[in-house]
Structures are given as structure tokens and as C-alpha cells.
Design an enzyme around this catalytic site. Structure first.
Site, PDB file in Angstrom:
ATOM      1  CB  SER A 204      -0.961  -0.035   1.191  1.00 50.08           C
ATOM      2  OG  SER A 204      -1.927   0.986   1.105  1.00 50.08           O
TER       3      SER A 204
ATOM      4  CG  ASP B  18      -7.361  -2.766  -3.475  1.00 44.90           C
ATOM      5  OD1 ASP B  18      -7.980  -2.231  -2.540  1.00 44.90           O
ATOM      6  OD2 ASP B  18      -6.114  -2.821  -3.521  1.00 44.90           O
TER       7      ASP B  18
ATOM      8  CG  HIS C 233      -5.531  -2.143   0.061  1.00 44.89           C
ATOM      9  ND1 HIS C 233      -5.157  -1.659  -1.180  1.00 44.89           N
ATOM     10  CD2 HIS C 233      -4.788  -1.445   0.974  1.00 44.89           C
ATOM     11  CE1 HIS C 233      -4.239  -0.725  -1.023  1.00 44.89           C
ATOM     12  NE2 HIS C 233      -3.988  -0.577   0.275  1.00 44.89           N
TER      13      HIS C 233
END
Length: 270
Positions: A98, A221, A249
Site C-alpha cells: 500500500s 480492491d 487490499h
């Protein structure tokens, strides 16, 4: 200037495995190195893994937290390259999840000689929609509401964001782990990191990244949609994009075997 031991203590650095290639695993917002527990066992048999917590996360030294340093992602990138320098690491393969994908980009540009390649798991250089060319997934007002919820009801914020990030098909156990991780983070730290994560725009760095980069995009996602992965791939000169048959995610937690195999296959060529 901090000593080697002070830096390693500050970021709760752990080294496992003994393979010839070094992988640095960098966790995402609201998480800590424990989030790699499902992926790390499949990698430690082949590689040396460097695990750590950003200042303010996990078992890092909370006294080292500074709002002025960590209000921007450059502060977290300093954590990364200070750890690399403290350990004398070279040719590091940076595995980011991320927001750590962006942090890894910043660190690699600051100290390019220490990095060999990057693996980006569900990355996003900008979570905001920037019409007409970029669909980050969120309007400014949506993210402001999320930050406001952190102020009004911190536990409620964690309960809202955890299932959104993990994906609808994820187990209650994994959603609970992520929610607990959010809740265990000091609210001031979490809000500072959240603003640095969700309101930043680092798309301008993409063309400057010269290291080979593998982008692992989740097919579904809610936080980093498929358009984001395609955008990054089209703007990064040495990138490879793999869209995986997965939802959520946090695929290093929900689909660790799939992510492990992609990383191993990638590293064979680096």
C-alpha cells in the site's frame, strides 16, 4: 545522529532467514511487521528478510515520533534508508504494501545504490481522483469524512476501514486482526499517518523510478482500483504489472501463497 543500535531499536528491526538476496518488508498504514506473518514463512527459507515498524507503529519507539517529521511520507522514507545504512545493506529488494510502495519509491530515489528492485503490493501514489486523467478512487470530501470519523469515533473508524481494506470475502479473523492493529495505534500517530497517506500525490515520481518494479494489483480492491495499477505501469519505465485473481487490499494476508509465488518468480530474474 543516531547510532546503529538506536536506529534498530527505534524501528524494532528484526532479521530472519539467511538467503543470498535481502528483502526488506515494509508494512502499510495502521499496520506493523506482524502483518507479514502469513507471507514471511514462505520467503525466509530462500531469502534474508528485514522486518521493521515505522515510528509510531507496532513495537517501535513511540518517543521518537514527531508530527513535523511524519506529516509527510518523506519522514517514513527516512526510516527506511536509515535502517538500510545502519545495517550496511546493498542491493535490497524492497517489498512494500500500500502506502509503503510510495515510501519505497522516495527512499530509492534518495539512496538508489542500496536498492536492486521493488515489489509493490496494492500500491497507490495518490488516493484522490484527479480528473480527467486519474481515478484514485476517492473524492477529497470522502477522505475528509474518514479523518473526521477518526476524531469522533476512533473505534468506529477502525471497524469501518478494516473490512473495506481486507475485502468482503475475508475471514472475520483477518478483519479482526487488521481492526485490532488500527486500534492499537496511537490516535495522534494514526491521524498523522492517515493524512500523509490519503492526501498526498506522488505521481510525479513514477517516471523517475529506474529500478525494476513488479506491481501486484488485486483484481477487486476498494482502496486501490485496477485503474491505479494500470496508470502506474504506464508511467514507470521498468515496471511489470500483474493483476491477480484476488479480492481486497491486503493480499499478502488473504492470498499469501499467490503473492509468495509471484515474488519468488520475480526475484529469479533479478
Amino acid at each position: 545522529m543516531l547510532t546503529r543500535e538506536q536506529i534498530l531499536t527505534r524501528n524494532n528491526v528484526a532479521i530472519v532467514g539467511s538467503g543470498p538476496k535481502t528483502l526488506m518488508l515494509a508494512h502499510g498504514f495502521g499496520c506493523d511487521q506482524n502483518m507479514w506473518q502469513y507471507l514471511a514463512p514462505g520467503l525466509r527459507e530462500r531469502y534474508t528478510l528485514v522486518l521493521f515498524d515505522y515510528v509510531g507503529s507496532g513495537k517501535s519507539q513511540i518517543s521518537a515520533f514527531s508530527e513535523s517529521r511524519y506529516a509527510r511520507l518523506e519522514g517514513y522514507a527516512r526510516d527506511v534508508y536509515e535502517i538500510c545504512r545502519a545495517l550496511g545493506l546493498q542491493q535490497v529488494h524492497f517489498i512494500g504494501h500500500s502506502v509503503s510502495c510510495t515510501i519505497g519509491m522516495i527512499a530509492a530515489l534518495e539512496d538508489p545504490g542500496r536498492f536492486a528492485s521493488q515489489v509493490m503490493i496494492c500500491p497507490s501514489p495518490c488516493f484522490l481522483n484527479m480528473p480527467p486523467d486519474y481515478n484514485g478512487g476517492f473524492e477529497q470530501s470522502d477522505l475528509e469524512e474518514l479523518i473526521d470519523l477518526m476524531d469522533r469515533n476512533y473505534m468506529g473508524w477502525a471497524s469501518y476501514l478494516a473490512p473495506l481494506a481486507m475485502g468482503n470475502q475475508s475471514s472475520e479473523m483477518l478483519i479482526g486482526e487488521l481492526s485490532d492493529s488500527f486500534c492499537s495505534t496511537d490516535p495522534v500517530v494514526a491521524k498523522t499517518f492517515a493524512r500523509a497517506t490519503f492526501f498526498s500525490d506522488y505521481r510525479h515520481l513514477l517516471p523517475r523510478i529506474q529500478h525494476p518494479t513488479l506491481i501486484l494489483q488485486s483484481q477487486v480492491d476498494s482502496l486501490a482500483n485496477e485503474d491505479v495499477g494500470k496508470y502506474m505501469h504506464s508511467h514507470m519505465p521498468e515496471s511489470t504489472l500483474h493483476v491477480l485473481p484476488s479480492e481486497g487490499h491486503c493480499i499478502h494476508m488473504t492470498h499469501p501463497d499467490l503473492v509468495r509465488d509471484e515474488i519468488i518468480r520475480w526475484l529469479r530474474e533479478q
